[in-house]
Design a protein around this motif. Structure first.
Motif, short mmCIF file in Angstrom:
data_model
loop_
_atom_site.label_atom_id
_atom_site.label_comp_id
_atom_site.label_asym_id
_atom_site.label_seq_id
_atom_site.Cartn_x
_atom_site.Cartn_y
_atom_site.Cartn_z
N ASP A 103 1.47 -7.15 2.11
CA ASP A 103 1.35 -6.51 0.58
C ASP A 103 0.55 -5.98 0.26
OD1 ASP A 103 3.88 -8.92 -0.20
OD2 ASP A 103 2.00 -9.85 -0.51
N PHE A 104 -0.10 -5.54 0.95
CA PHE A 104 -1.42 -4.54 0.71
C PHE A 104 -1.79 -3.69 2.01
CE2 PHE A 104 -2.30 -8.38 -1.87
CZ PHE A 104 -2.54 -7.59 -3.31
N LEU A 137 -4.92 -10.15 -5.22
CA LEU A 137 -3.87 -9.97 -7.15
C LEU A 137 -3.81 -8.91 -6.44
CD1 LEU A 137 -5.15 -12.26 -9.41
CD2 LEU A 137 -3.17 -12.51 -7.88
N ASP A 138 -2.54 -7.78 -6.87
CA ASP A 138 -2.05 -6.66 -7.16
C ASP A 138 -3.30 -6.00 -8.86
OD1 ASP A 138 -0.91 -4.03 -8.32
OD2 ASP A 138 0.30 -4.67 -6.71
N ARG A 139 -3.89 -4.82 -8.76
CA ARG A 139 -4.99 -4.81 -9.15
C ARG A 139 -3.69 -3.99 -10.81
NH1 ARG A 139 -3.93 0.07 -5.59
NH2 ARG A 139 -3.10 2.15 -6.65
N PHE A 140 -2.80 -3.99 -10.21
CA PHE A 140 -1.58 -3.38 -11.96
C PHE A 140 -1.36 -4.75 -12.87
CE2 PHE A 140 0.19 -0.62 -8.60
CZ PHE A 140 -0.56 0.37 -9.53
N ASP A 177 -5.99 0.40 0.00
CA ASP A 177 -6.07 0.08 -1.25
C ASP A 177 -6.58 -0.54 -2.13
OD1 ASP A 177 -3.23 0.71 -0.60
OD2 ASP A 177 -2.12 -1.10 -0.24
N ALA A 229 -7.28 -3.70 -4.31
CA ALA A 229 -7.02 -5.47 -5.56
C ALA A 229 -8.23 -6.00 -6.11
CB ALA A 229 -6.55 -5.75 -4.15
#
Length: 338
Positions: free
Chosen positions: A38-39, A94-97, A43, A45
């Motif tokens: 996932d990461f 959590l994904d930053r997006f 990255d 996040a």
């Protein structure tokens, strides 16, 4: 104010022994179990700390297929310290997006708590401590919420290099209480509220019994005495004491807008016969300067009850107005996050 959800860089991804589907992400001084792939290291996040209340729409998997709980009108779940395949996991990545459509641009260190409606979970306050509010916690007094060492890895290296010394005190597991005198006004506060002196309110009863306002008035200074109220009816009373006791951990000079030094605080408490939180050592360095070492110091028995585990330690610098806390992971896994 504590930042519960921030944009953070992932420092390292490392495997978990005998685990095919999960791995460990290292963020500052925190370790978080994530789904493999996932990461990756480097990255950005969104890191959410333990104690955070995470709305269901951000992470529905936290409810594990069950009906989400509700806190302050928000459906979701509380983040706790857990062990998965023997690996300590504290927090959520959590994904930053998930936030890009709300802010357009993000950067490292950005506080996402309000944007994502992430708040700190706080257990319901017993009626004897809640009282009747005359207002919110006074703005001229800092709140009692120390930063965790896991969020201070860069600062830790600097403090070691400077050779600073520290007072280490036991962090007591109770309820925050502040007593103040400011000119013609005086009051007693819980963590979030300024309380009226009403019948049956334990905080005011203890303030009267220990003559705390009188002690402040005798000093002829505008100060706030902050400490932990422990005992019967509070956090399960791990210290097994009768009634309730107030232990001082900070004294704030309202006029100077600064805290008393550790030595000044201890002397004040001794002179006015106020209980002080247990002092483990009053002139300590930071050892090798690693988060892991400082966390290991937190693991021990309580000075107030040798049969009870210690919740943690609070570090206060002797030379500067710097402080932080280390919470025992052993304690968190056994008793839940505080």
């Amino acid at each position: 104010m504590r930042k519960l959800a921030t944009i953070r860089k992932i420092d390292l991804i490392r495997p978990i022994l005998d685990a095919d589907a999960i791995e460990c992400a290292v963020v500052g001084g925190w370790t978080v179990v994530i789904k493999k792939g996932d990461f990756k290291a480097g990255d950005l996040a969104i890191y959410c700390e333990i104690d955070s209340w995470i709305p269901t729409d951000l992470a529905p998997f936290l409810s594990k297929g069950k009906e989400p709980r509700e806190y302050n009108g928000v459906r979701g779940e509380r983040l706790r310290s857990v062990k998965l395949r023997g690996q300590l996991s504290q927090g959520l990545l959590l994904d930053r997006f998930v936030a890009l459509d709300k802010v357009g641009e993000i950067h490292e260190g950005m506080d996402m708590s309000d944007l994502l409606n992430i708040v700190k979970y706080e257990a319901p306050v017993p009626a004897c401590l809640a009282g009747k509010a005359r207002g919110m916690f006074p703005s001229f007094i800092p709140r009692t919420d120390q930063e965790r060492i896991q969020n201070l890895t860069t600062e830790l290296s600097n403090w070691v290099a400077l050779g600073l010394t520290w007072e280490l005190t036991e962090k007591l597991d109770g309820s925050s209480m502040t007593v103040y005198v400011n000119a013609d006004d005086s009051g007693v506060c819980s963590r979030n509220l300024n309380l009226y002196d009403t019948e049956g309110n334990t905080l005011w009863q203890v303030a009267h019994r220990d003559q705390i306002i009188t002690a402040i008035q005798d000093s002829q200074r505008n100060i706030a005495i902050q400490g932990e109220l422990i005992g019967e009816g509070i956090q399960g009373n791990p210290y097994k004491i009768k009634g309730q006791s107030f232990y001082v951990f900070d004294i704030y000079d309202i006029d100077k807008r600064s805290y008393m030094t550790p030595t000044e605080r201890r002397d004040f408490c001794e002179f006015h016969e106020l209980l002080h939180v247990p002092v483990i050592v009053d002139d300590k360095d930071l050892g090798m300067g690693t988060v892991e070492e400082l966390l290991s110091w937190a693991n021990d028995k309580s000075r107030l009850n040798p049969q009870a585990d210690r919740e943690g330690l609070v570090f206060k610098c002797n030379e500067r107005q710097i402080s932080f806390k280390t919470i025992s992971n052993k304690y968190l896994l056994k008793h839940g996050d505080r």
